[in-house]
Design a protein around this motif. Structure first.
Motif, PDB file in Angstrom:
ATOM      1  N   ARG A  63       0.850  -1.187   0.000  1.00 26.86           N
ATOM      2  CA  ARG A  63       0.000   0.000   0.000  1.00 26.86           C
ATOM      3  C   ARG A  63       0.885   1.236   0.000  1.00 26.86           C
ATOM      4  O   ARG A  63       2.040   1.197   0.434  1.00 26.86           O
ATOM      5  N   LYS A  64       0.300   2.340  -0.425  1.00 31.23           N
ATOM      6  CA  LYS A  64       0.999   3.611  -0.248  1.00 31.23           C
ATOM      7  C   LYS A  64       1.143   3.808   1.259  1.00 31.23           C
ATOM      8  O   LYS A  64       0.148   3.813   1.984  1.00 31.23           O
ATOM      9  N   PRO A  65       2.374   3.949   1.747  1.00 28.90           N
ATOM     10  CA  PRO A  65       2.585   3.925   3.188  1.00 28.90           C
ATOM     11  C   PRO A  65       2.594   5.287   3.890  1.00 28.90           C
ATOM     12  O   PRO A  65       3.026   5.382   5.040  1.00 28.90           O
ATOM     13  N   TYR A  66       2.145   6.334   3.233  1.00 31.38           N
ATOM     14  CA  TYR A  66       2.184   7.643   3.887  1.00 31.38           C
ATOM     15  C   TYR A  66       1.154   8.572   3.266  1.00 31.38           C
ATOM     16  O   TYR A  66       0.642   8.338   2.178  1.00 31.38           O
ATOM     17  N   GLY A  67       0.888   9.623   3.999  1.00 36.90           N
ATOM     18  CA  GLY A  67      -0.012  10.675   3.533  1.00 36.90           C
ATOM     19  C   GLY A  67       0.085  11.845   4.495  1.00 36.90           C
ATOM     20  O   GLY A  67       0.952  11.862   5.372  1.00 36.90           O
ATOM     21  N   GLY A  68      -0.807  12.799   4.368  1.00 40.98           N
ATOM     22  CA  GLY A  68      -0.780  13.984   5.225  1.00 40.98           C
ATOM     23  C   GLY A  68      -0.944  13.640   6.694  1.00 40.98           C
ATOM     24  O   GLY A  68      -2.048  13.359   7.145  1.00 40.98           O
ATOM     25  N   GLY A  69       0.155  13.608   7.441  1.00 41.40           N
ATOM     26  CA  GLY A  69       0.101  13.380   8.870  1.00 41.40           C
ATOM     27  C   GLY A  69       0.127  11.922   9.316  1.00 41.40           C
ATOM     28  O   GLY A  69      -0.040  11.640  10.498  1.00 41.40           O
ATOM     29  N   TRP A  70       0.348  10.996   8.418  1.00 42.03           N
ATOM     30  CA  TRP A  70       0.364   9.586   8.820  1.00 42.03           C
ATOM     31  C   TRP A  70       1.379   8.803   8.006  1.00 42.03           C
ATOM     32  O   TRP A  70       1.753   9.201   6.907  1.00 42.03           O
ATOM     33  N   ALA A  71       1.818   7.689   8.580  1.00 40.12           N
ATOM     34  CA  ALA A  71       2.717   6.758   7.899  1.00 40.12           C
ATOM     35  C   ALA A  71       2.399   5.350   8.394  1.00 40.12           C
ATOM     36  O   ALA A  71       2.020   5.163   9.553  1.00 40.12           O
ATOM     37  N   LEU A  72       2.539   4.390   7.515  1.00 36.14           N
ATOM     38  CA  LEU A  72       2.285   2.992   7.842  1.00 36.14           C
ATOM     39  C   LEU A  72       3.592   2.215   7.860  1.00 36.14           C
ATOM     40  O   LEU A  72       4.428   2.393   6.976  1.00 36.14           O
ATOM     41  N   VAL A  73       3.744   1.356   8.837  1.00 34.17           N
ATOM     42  CA  VAL A  73       4.856   0.418   8.868  1.00 34.17           C
ATOM     43  C   VAL A  73       4.280  -0.958   9.159  1.00 34.17           C
ATOM     44  O   VAL A  73       3.116  -1.103   9.534  1.00 34.17           O
ATOM     45  N   GLY A  74       5.099  -1.968   8.988  1.00 35.45           N
ATOM     46  CA  GLY A  74       4.632  -3.320   9.250  1.00 35.45           C
ATOM     47  C   GLY A  74       3.551  -3.749   8.282  1.00 35.45           C
ATOM     48  O   GLY A  74       3.478  -3.273   7.148  1.00 35.45           O
ATOM     49  N   ASP A  75       2.695  -4.659   8.750  1.00 29.37           N
ATOM     50  CA  ASP A  75       1.661  -5.249   7.901  1.00 29.37           C
ATOM     51  C   ASP A  75       0.631  -4.243   7.405  1.00 29.37           C
ATOM     52  O   ASP A  75      -0.110  -4.538   6.478  1.00 29.37           O
ATOM     53  N   ALA A  76       0.557  -3.089   8.009  1.00 32.82           N
ATOM     54  CA  ALA A  76      -0.412  -2.089   7.559  1.00 32.82           C
ATOM     55  C   ALA A  76      -0.078  -1.577   6.157  1.00 32.82           C
ATOM     56  O   ALA A  76      -0.974  -1.285   5.369  1.00 32.82           O
ATOM     57  N   GLY A  77       1.205  -1.475   5.844  1.00 32.48           N
ATOM     58  CA  GLY A  77       1.599  -0.926   4.555  1.00 32.48           C
ATOM     59  C   GLY A  77       2.118  -1.940   3.559  1.00 32.48           C
ATOM     60  O   GLY A  77       2.117  -1.699   2.356  1.00 32.48           O
ATOM     61  N   TYR A  78       2.554  -3.073   4.072  1.00 32.37           N
ATOM     62  CA  TYR A  78       3.169  -4.101   3.218  1.00 32.37           C
ATOM     63  C   TYR A  78       3.007  -5.431   3.938  1.00 32.37           C
ATOM     64  O   TYR A  78       3.455  -5.593   5.064  1.00 32.37           O
ATOM     65  N   ARG A  79       2.309  -6.330   3.286  1.00 26.59           N
ATOM     66  CA  ARG A  79       2.108  -7.629   3.936  1.00 26.59           C
ATOM     67  C   ARG A  79       2.324  -8.751   2.934  1.00 26.59           C
ATOM     68  O   ARG A  79       1.843  -8.695   1.807  1.00 26.59           O
ATOM     69  N   LYS A  80       3.037  -9.766   3.422  1.00 26.74           N
ATOM     70  CA  LYS A  80       3.230 -10.990   2.652  1.00 26.74           C
ATOM     71  C   LYS A  80       2.909 -12.154   3.575  1.00 26.74           C
ATOM     72  O   LYS A  80       2.918 -12.016   4.794  1.00 26.74           O
ATOM     73  N   ASP A  81       2.643 -13.285   2.997  1.00 30.40           N
ATOM     74  CA  ASP A  81       2.319 -14.477   3.764  1.00 30.40           C
ATOM     75  C   ASP A  81       3.364 -14.705   4.852  1.00 30.40           C
ATOM     76  O   ASP A  81       4.558 -14.495   4.614  1.00 30.40           O
ATOM     77  N   PRO A  82       2.960 -15.130   6.040  1.00 28.19           N
ATOM     78  CA  PRO A  82       3.916 -15.313   7.134  1.00 28.19           C
ATOM     79  C   PRO A  82       4.717 -16.617   7.075  1.00 28.19           C
ATOM     80  O   PRO A  82       5.387 -16.960   8.047  1.00 28.19           O
ATOM     81  N   ILE A  83       4.717 -17.310   5.949  1.00 29.43           N
ATOM     82  CA  ILE A  83       5.390 -18.604   5.849  1.00 29.43           C
ATOM     83  C   ILE A  83       6.865 -18.555   6.266  1.00 29.43           C
ATOM     84  O   ILE A  83       7.390 -19.516   6.806  1.00 29.43           O
ATOM     85  N   LEU A  84       7.539 -17.438   6.045  1.00 28.38           N
ATOM     86  CA  LEU A  84       8.955 -17.320   6.420  1.00 28.38           C
ATOM     87  C   LEU A  84       9.171 -16.525   7.708  1.00 28.38           C
ATOM     88  O   LEU A  84      10.312 -16.328   8.125  1.00 28.38           O
ATOM     89  N   ALA A  85       8.089 -16.058   8.310  1.00 26.98           N
ATOM     90  CA  ALA A  85       8.151 -15.355   9.601  1.00 26.98           C
ATOM     91  C   ALA A  85       9.115 -14.165   9.582  1.00 26.98           C
ATOM     92  O   ALA A  85       9.909 -13.980  10.500  1.00 26.98           O
ATOM     93  N   LEU A  86       9.025 -13.338   8.550  1.00 28.84           N
ATOM     94  CA  LEU A  86       9.903 -12.174   8.435  1.00 28.84           C
ATOM     95  C   LEU A  86       9.193 -10.852   8.714  1.00 28.84           C
ATOM     96  O   LEU A  86       9.816  -9.796   8.641  1.00 28.84           O
ATOM     97  N   GLY A  87       7.928 -10.895   9.031  1.00 30.60           N
ATOM     98  CA  GLY A  87       7.144  -9.670   9.177  1.00 30.60           C
ATOM     99  C   GLY A  87       7.688  -8.700  10.203  1.00 30.60           C
ATOM    100  O   GLY A  87       7.803  -7.503   9.938  1.00 30.60           O
ATOM    101  N   ILE A  88       8.039  -9.166  11.388  1.00 25.70           N
ATOM    102  CA  ILE A  88       8.516  -8.258  12.426  1.00 25.70           C
ATOM    103  C   ILE A  88       9.873  -7.666  12.051  1.00 25.70           C
ATOM    104  O   ILE A  88      10.128  -6.485  12.282  1.00 25.70           O
ATOM    105  N   SER A  89      10.734  -8.472  11.432  1.00 26.62           N
ATOM    106  CA  SER A  89      12.031  -7.952  10.978  1.00 26.62           C
ATOM    107  C   SER A  89      11.822  -6.861   9.925  1.00 26.62           C
ATOM    108  O   SER A  89      12.470  -5.809   9.969  1.00 26.62           O
ATOM    109  N   ASP A  90      10.918  -7.127   8.987  1.00 27.69           N
ATOM    110  CA  ASP A  90      10.618  -6.122   7.962  1.00 27.69           C
ATOM    111  C   ASP A  90      10.058  -4.855   8.597  1.00 27.69           C
ATOM    112  O   ASP A  90      10.403  -3.736   8.198  1.00 27.69           O
TER     113      ASP A  90
END
Length: 138
Positions: free
Chosen positions: A9-36
């Motif tokens: 997703r577009k991860p930012y806008g006026g006054g906000w920013a997304l990190v983690g699964d809110a802005g970019y999500r892939k299947d958790p099969i490799l368990a890399l979400g928190i590192s990302d």
């Protein structure tokens, strides 16, 4: 996870920013979400600092952060989504996996792609895959 939506997703806008699964999500099969998420949080903090300090316009800094995120995570995103589909490997990939069974150096590099220490495009470049498979045939 079967039908888990994967996205950028577009991860930012006026006054906000997304990190983690809110802005970019892939299947958790490799368990890399928190590192990302941690890595992306650093990039967002740097972009916000650049914008608030006046080093560059905030929108420009955030757009660069998005470009870096997308470029950096796209190879792992593609690999993860492919693995999560649980489809049988193509013949070339099956030959690669069989070749890796008896090649500890390249096997370590393969696992490095899953851990983020070996660049995915470099390892899966057709010339490299062919070299590994050919070495196993000798």
């Amino acid at each position: 996870m079967g039908d888990l939506p994967n996205f950028f997703r577009k991860p930012y806008g006026g006054g906000w920013a997304l990190v983690g699964d809110a802005g970019y999500r892939k299947d958790p099969i490799l368990a890399l979400g928190i590192s990302d998420a941690f890595r992306l949080s650093e990039w967002v903090a740097d972009a916000v600092h650049a914008g608030f300090s006046g080093a560059r316009p905030l929108d420009e800094a955030m757009a660069e952060c998005q470009r870096i995120r997308d470029e950096h995570f796209a190879p792992m995103y593609d690999l993860t989504c492919g693995m999560a589909a649980l489809e049988p490997p193509q013949p070339e990939m099956l030959a690669l996996y069989q070749a890796l069974r008896h090649n500890s150096v390249e096997r370590d590099r393969y696992f490095g792609t899953l851990g983020g220490t070996v660049p995915i495009p470099e390892f899966y470049a057709w010339d490299n895959v062919r070299r590994i498979i050919s070495a196993a045939s000798v």
